[in-house]
Motif scaffolding. Structure first.
Motif, short mmCIF file in Angstrom:
data_model
loop_
_atom_site.label_atom_id
_atom_site.label_comp_id
_atom_site.label_asym_id
_atom_site.label_seq_id
_atom_site.Cartn_x
_atom_site.Cartn_y
_atom_site.Cartn_z
N LEU A 261 52.52 69.95 30.15
CA LEU A 261 51.59 70.15 31.26
C LEU A 261 52.27 70.75 32.48
N ALA A 262 53.56 70.51 32.64
CA ALA A 262 54.28 71.04 33.80
C ALA A 262 54.22 72.55 33.87
N TYR A 263 54.06 73.22 32.73
CA TYR A 263 53.98 74.68 32.70
C TYR A 263 52.56 75.19 32.97
N PHE A 264 51.58 74.28 33.00
CA PHE A 264 50.19 74.69 33.13
C PHE A 264 49.54 74.01 34.34
N ASP A 265 50.33 73.86 35.39
CA ASP A 265 49.86 73.22 36.61
C ASP A 265 49.43 74.28 37.60
N ALA A 266 48.15 74.27 37.94
CA ALA A 266 47.61 75.30 38.83
C ALA A 266 48.21 75.23 40.23
N ALA A 267 48.56 74.03 40.69
CA ALA A 267 49.16 73.91 42.02
C ALA A 267 50.59 74.45 42.01
N THR A 268 51.34 74.18 40.95
CA THR A 268 52.68 74.74 40.84
C THR A 268 52.62 76.25 40.84
N ALA A 269 51.68 76.82 40.06
CA ALA A 269 51.53 78.27 40.02
C ALA A 269 51.14 78.81 41.38
N ALA A 270 50.33 78.07 42.12
CA ALA A 270 49.88 78.54 43.44
C ALA A 270 51.02 78.73 44.41
N THR A 271 52.14 78.05 44.20
CA THR A 271 53.29 78.26 45.08
C THR A 271 53.86 79.66 44.91
N ARG A 272 53.49 80.34 43.84
CA ARG A 272 53.93 81.73 43.60
C ARG A 272 52.80 82.72 43.84
N LEU A 273 51.63 82.24 44.25
CA LEU A 273 50.44 83.10 44.36
C LEU A 273 50.38 83.70 45.77
N THR A 274 50.67 84.99 45.88
CA THR A 274 50.68 85.66 47.19
C THR A 274 49.44 86.51 47.43
N VAL A 275 48.58 86.65 46.43
CA VAL A 275 47.32 87.38 46.60
C VAL A 275 46.43 86.61 47.57
N ALA A 276 45.74 87.31 48.45
CA ALA A 276 44.81 86.66 49.38
C ALA A 276 43.80 85.84 48.60
N THR A 277 43.68 84.56 48.93
CA THR A 277 42.88 83.65 48.10
C THR A 277 41.99 82.77 48.96
N LEU A 278 40.72 82.74 48.60
CA LEU A 278 39.74 81.83 49.18
C LEU A 278 39.54 80.67 48.21
#
Length: 338
Positions: A261-278
């Motif tokens: 599950l550690a590889y499929f954590d949306a919050a962990t991925a969000a730390t790398r998400l630089t696209v403008a996001t609402l």
């Protein structure tokens, strides 16, 4: 915070206030988190998606809706819909004759019930926009794949024993391949110097979007509504009525699943998400615990905006007005960032 009467055996707020939700962190990523996801992305980009557009199935909201099929990783052929701009555009002038070149494109993820028609995913946020609305593998009337369960509780556990077999990774790849299929059909949108793709995803689709977007430079903006898969270590402690409850039950018998599950954590991925996001996150949600939703927003690494909803996956007084306000918010947001 408004009081909502309910019959659940647990508190869908999980004891949180807006202030405490804005402090929920993301878990630490595994050491090879980025390597894992970049390899999955490159595999998906190498796929010849060979999209095939079907006849028009309906016309509304300024678009003509066609059926579509395309190929994803593993040679899996998936279906869905493509919306192409045509005729009167909400808030804009009518177009004459046949559909012209699209000005924007959207990939639209779906919830964990799948989809059997475009439904409330239309109208699109911007006039002159096209979209692909895929059914990811196992889900929806056009995403059925032999051997993959089509109910949320079983689907979310499919292949969960290892990171390379977990179905969620393949569903993320299905979104990348959907984007490739849309750009094949509409090459005028394939502009690496100025991304013209947006992403829309709710619940399951919101979590998949958070996992997909950090690695894909073709996207310029995104909206994630009540996103799932945020902060798995915390989610495993929180009862719910959604797919997370099946994962919780599985974890009790197989505690080692936390490593996958550690590889499929949306919050962990969000730390790398630089696209403008609402992000539209709910204070009360029986299906997707609010702390996980806010963990995704809190972790975002780029331009971000938040709209707080009274509730998610739950009918409440004032819901129609909040949905209307969210639509207006997303139109402004995508208008500024695409």
């Amino acid at each position: 915070m408004p009081s909502l009467a309910h019959a659940y055996s647990f508190d869908p707020r999980h004891g949180h206030t807006r202030e405490s939700l804005l402090k929920v962190p993301a878990p630490t990523a595994p050491g090879d988190f980025e390597e894992f996801w970049r390899a999955r992305y490159e595999e998906a980009r190498a796929v010849d998606t060979a999209p095939e557009l079907g006849p028009v199935e309906e016309e509304r909201d300024g678009v003509r809706v066609h059926g579509v099929t395309y190929t994803s990783v593993g040679g899996v052929r998936l279906g869905g819909w493509v919306a192409l701009p045509y005729g009167p555009v909400p808030g804009g002038a009518p177009t004459a004759g046949s559909a012209g070149p699209a000005r924007y494109g959207f990939v639209v993820g779906h919830g964990y019930g799948g989809r059997d028609r475009p439904g409330p995913d239309l109208p699109l946020p911007l006039p002159g926009a096209a979209a692909i609305l895929p059914c990811v593998r196992g889900m929806g009337t056009r995403g059925r794949v032999t051997g993959i369960p089509d109910t949320a509780d079983a689907h979310v556990l499919h292949g969960i024993g290892a990171r390379d077999t977990y179905v969620i990774g393949d569903c993320v790849a299905d979104l990348w391949c959907a984007a490739s299929a849309l750009l094949t059909l509409l090459p005028e949108l394939d502009r690496p110097e100025a991304p013209r793709l947006g992403y829309l995803g709710e619940s399951f689709g919101g979590g998949l979007g958070a996992l997909a977007l950090p690695w894909d430079a073709r996207f310029g903006a995104a909206q994630l509504t009540v996103p799932t898969f945020g902060n798995h270590p915390l989610r495993l402690t929180l009862p719910c009525t959604g797919s997370g409850e099946a994962v919780r039950a599985h974890h009790r018998a197989h505690p080692e699943v936390t490593e996958v599950l550690a590889y499929f954590d949306a919050a962990t991925a969000a730390t790398r998400l630089t696209v403008a996001t609402l992000v539209a996150a709910a204070l009360f949600d029986p299906a997707v615990p609010p702390p996980g939703q806010f963990a995704v927003y809190n972790a975002l690494a780029g331009v971000r905006e938040l709209q707080v909803l009274t509730a998610g996956h739950f009918a409440y007084r004032g819901m129609v007005e909040e949905i209307r306000a969210l639509r207006a918010h997303r139109e402004r947001f995508f208008g500024e960032h695409l």
